[in-house]
Enzyme design. Structure first.
Site: not given
Ligand code: GLA
Length: 376
Positions: A117, A153, A165
């Site tokens: 994560g 992505e 991200d």
């Molecule tokens: C993943 C996705 C992000 C966001 C998070 C949840 O990391 O890539 O864009 O949606 O989950 O906040």
């Protein structure tokens, strides 16, 4: 950091790379699942990075430090359903704007744990976008790189993520978090001078499809239903908190709870930026814990390991803690008073081992900088 990718390149391709680029993973302080619902996010980059070493070539060959040998990829063929898809996605998106080289050999090496994560995929796509566009003689700015990485992505690999991200991997500044308002695109730097503790739950969550895509469909269904009542509503995070009571009557229970998470999270995230700017870490900590509760009960993206780490952290003196990133696995970020760090981590390790029979991996990081060229 650069050395392993460059050494791997030399070993693999028997020459020196033309360049190397690195990009960071991230933790999100607050604002979970808001980025694909028109709300704010508050991520910071971590010190763990992914490095891409690359050179111009006549074909496309990708190698990862994890696996022996280079993979020759036909970037126009069907995706292979492995890590190379992220790089292929970047190549295709760069080709679409005329910023790709004719071919390249590249190696990647990373200290961002995969499936934790912490956004290892955005670290890879952003680093690859910068490296490959540079090989083509193009210098794309941070926003453009984030957009290429996002499309790679989202549109190519098919993960229905938001833009958080890629944006932080590209634009992060050392010792700062970014308040990113995804509806307007506005980005504000917020000082983040201290360290955060990252505790990995040890449950891996890879995002290629699965729960994130399912949640996104639920959010779309909820928005469609609410627009019958409020036609001007263009994103769930824009729903005023005062309308939640009426929304509850209009929606099935699960969809209502998704919406309640997004509306309350939007408020928490903006308040978190205010608290951080004021240096009020205690207030920030309380917002983290409230965010965790909302993930657990309303968005239903937490897991028992994360709930335990958060409870334990607070009991042992942390300001607050929260599962960070998409969820259904991954890592918990813990905010502790500087002097209490050791006590908190020892307490978490003990409680976690008693419940799950193993010790979690934990480390600290400061807010790091975004994508950058490295020496080869
Ligand atoms: C993943 C996705 C992000 C966001 C998070 C949840 O990391 O890539 O864009 O949606 O989950 O906040």
């Amino acid at each position: 950091m650069t050395a392993p990718a460059v050494a791997a390149f030399r070993g693999q391709f028997r020459r020196t790379p033309d360049l190397a680029v690195s990009a960071p993973g991230r933790v999100n302080l607050l604002g979970e699942h808001t980025d694909y619902n028109g709300g704010p996010v508050l991520p910071m980059a971590i010190s763990r990075r992914t490095t891409v070493a690359a050179a111009r070539a006549d074909d496309w060959r990708f190698a990862s430090g994890e696996e022996p040998g280079a993979i020759t990829v036909d970037v126009h063929a069907e995706l292979r359903r492995d890590w190379t898809d992220y790089v292929t996605g970047v190549v295709r998106e760069l080709q679409a704007i005329g910023a790709a080289p004719d071919g390249a050999h590249l190696t990647i090496s990373s200290t961002v744990p995969i499936g934790a994560g912490l956004s290892s995929s955005a670290a890879l796509t952003v680093a690859a976008a910068r490296a490959l566009s540079a090989l083509a003689g193009r210098r794309l700015d941070g926003r453009a790189l984030a957009e290429i990485a996002y499309r790679a992505e989202h549109d190519q690999v098919g993960v229905r993520c938001g833009r958080m991200d890629q944006t932080i991997a590209s634009l992060a500044r050392p010792r700062h978090a970014l308040l990113f308002e995804t509806a307007s695109g506005e980005i504000t730097e917020v000082p983040m001078p201290g360290r955060v503790l990252v505790v990995e739950t040890g449950r891996s969550h890879r995002l290629t499809g699965g729960e994130l895509n399912a949640r996104r469909s639920e959010c779309e269904a909820a928005l469609a239903a609410l627009r019958a009542r409020w036609p001007e509503l263009n994103a769930l995070c824009a729903l005023p908190a005062a309308s939640l009571g009426e929304a509850e009557r209009l929606l099935p229970d699960a969809l209502f709870r998704r919406v309640r998470h997004l509306v309350t999270e939007t408020a928490r995230t903006r308040r978190a930026a205010v608290a951080l700017r004021a240096g009020d870490l205690a207030a920030l900590g309380e917002l983290l814990v409230a965010g965790q509760r909302s993930l657990a009960t309303d968005f239903e993206s937490s897991i028992p390991e994360a709930d335990l780490i958060v409870d334990s952290a607070v009991r042992h003196g942390a300001y607050g803690a929260r599962l960070t990133g998409a969820g259904w696995g991954g890592a918990v970020l813990v905010l502790t008073p500087e002097a209490e760090g050791r006590v908190v981590i020892r307490g978490i390790r003990r409680d976690f081992a008693a419940a799950f029979g193993r010790r979690p991996v934990a480390w600290t990081t400061r807010a790091a900088g975004g994508v950058r060229r490295e020496r080869v």
